[in-house]
Design an enzyme around this catalytic site. Structure first.
Site, short mmCIF file in Angstrom:
data_model
loop_
_atom_site.label_atom_id
_atom_site.label_comp_id
_atom_site.label_asym_id
_atom_site.label_seq_id
_atom_site.Cartn_x
_atom_site.Cartn_y
_atom_site.Cartn_z
N VAL A 87 31.23 2.02 0.19
CA VAL A 87 30.07 2.05 0.57
C VAL A 87 30.00 2.75 1.53
CG1 VAL A 87 27.35 1.44 1.01
CG2 VAL A 87 29.17 -0.27 -0.27
N THR A 92 20.55 8.11 3.78
CA THR A 92 18.96 7.45 3.87
C THR A 92 19.36 6.35 3.30
OG1 THR A 92 19.51 7.15 1.45
CG2 THR A 92 18.50 8.35 1.54
N HIS A 94 19.81 3.69 1.82
CA HIS A 94 20.45 3.15 0.65
C HIS A 94 21.59 2.18 1.12
CE1 HIS A 94 23.51 2.89 -3.01
NE2 HIS A 94 22.39 3.11 -3.69
N PHE A 119 37.13 -10.17 0.86
CA PHE A 119 36.13 -9.38 1.48
C PHE A 119 36.91 -7.84 1.38
CE2 PHE A 119 32.46 -7.11 3.83
CZ PHE A 119 31.20 -6.83 2.57
#
Length: 167
Positions: A87, A92, A94, A119
């Site tokens: 990610v 934004t 998001h 993870f």
């Protein structure tokens, strides 16, 4: 020597031979996901996990990682999961929603199921940081996530005696 392997050699790798694992890969950044997956496969192999004891499942993005892990755990005898994805912060909010909810969802699944989830979701400010962390020669975070999952998977649960009354 690679940083991840150097750190792993400082502590003995777990012996996870005979255990089964799933690797769940978010393919949104396919090139980086491939590097993370390669690292996870090597990490599990270095922990003694046979290639045929590893199931790989792909999902579109990191937001789908927790539900995919949950379904894999519910559907078969899996000793551990490695969740992989990237990610990258944009303009934004998001990023905040996807990264935060992905992490929370993965934690919820492992706590509810008792199955460890390594993870390996990179949450970075830019692509260069993600490339560095995914690269087997620099960050090798897929490898580290696999070793983490294997480490917890070999911990045998202790039997607790029922406690009655107050102490």
């Amino acid at each position: 020597m690679k940083t991840a392997k150097k750190n792993a050699k400082k502590r003995a790798l777990p012996d996870a031979a005979g255990k089964s694992f799933a690797i769940v890969v978010a393919d949104f950044y396919a090139d980086l996901a491939a590097q993370l997956e390669d690292g996870a496969r090597r990490g599990l192999r270095d922990c003694g996990v046979a290639d045929d004891a590893v199931e790989v499942v792909r999902v579109p993005g990191c937001f789908e990682l927790p539900i995919a892990a949950r379904r894999l755990i519910a559907g078969s005898k899996i000793d551990g999961v490695v969740a992989l994805g990237v990610v990258i912060r944009g303009d934004t909010p998001h990023f905040d929603y996807v990264a935060g909810e992905c992490a929370r969802g993965i934690m919820d699944v492992q706590l509810a199921s008792g199955v460890p989830i390594g993870f390996g979701v990179l949450t970075t400010e830019n692509r260069a940081q993600a490339e560095e962390r995914a690269d087997p020669a620099r960050g090798d975070k897929g490898y580290e996530a696999a070793v983490a999952a294997a480490t917890v998977a070999v911990i045998e649960p202790k039997r607790e005696t029922a406690r009655v009354g107050f102490r």
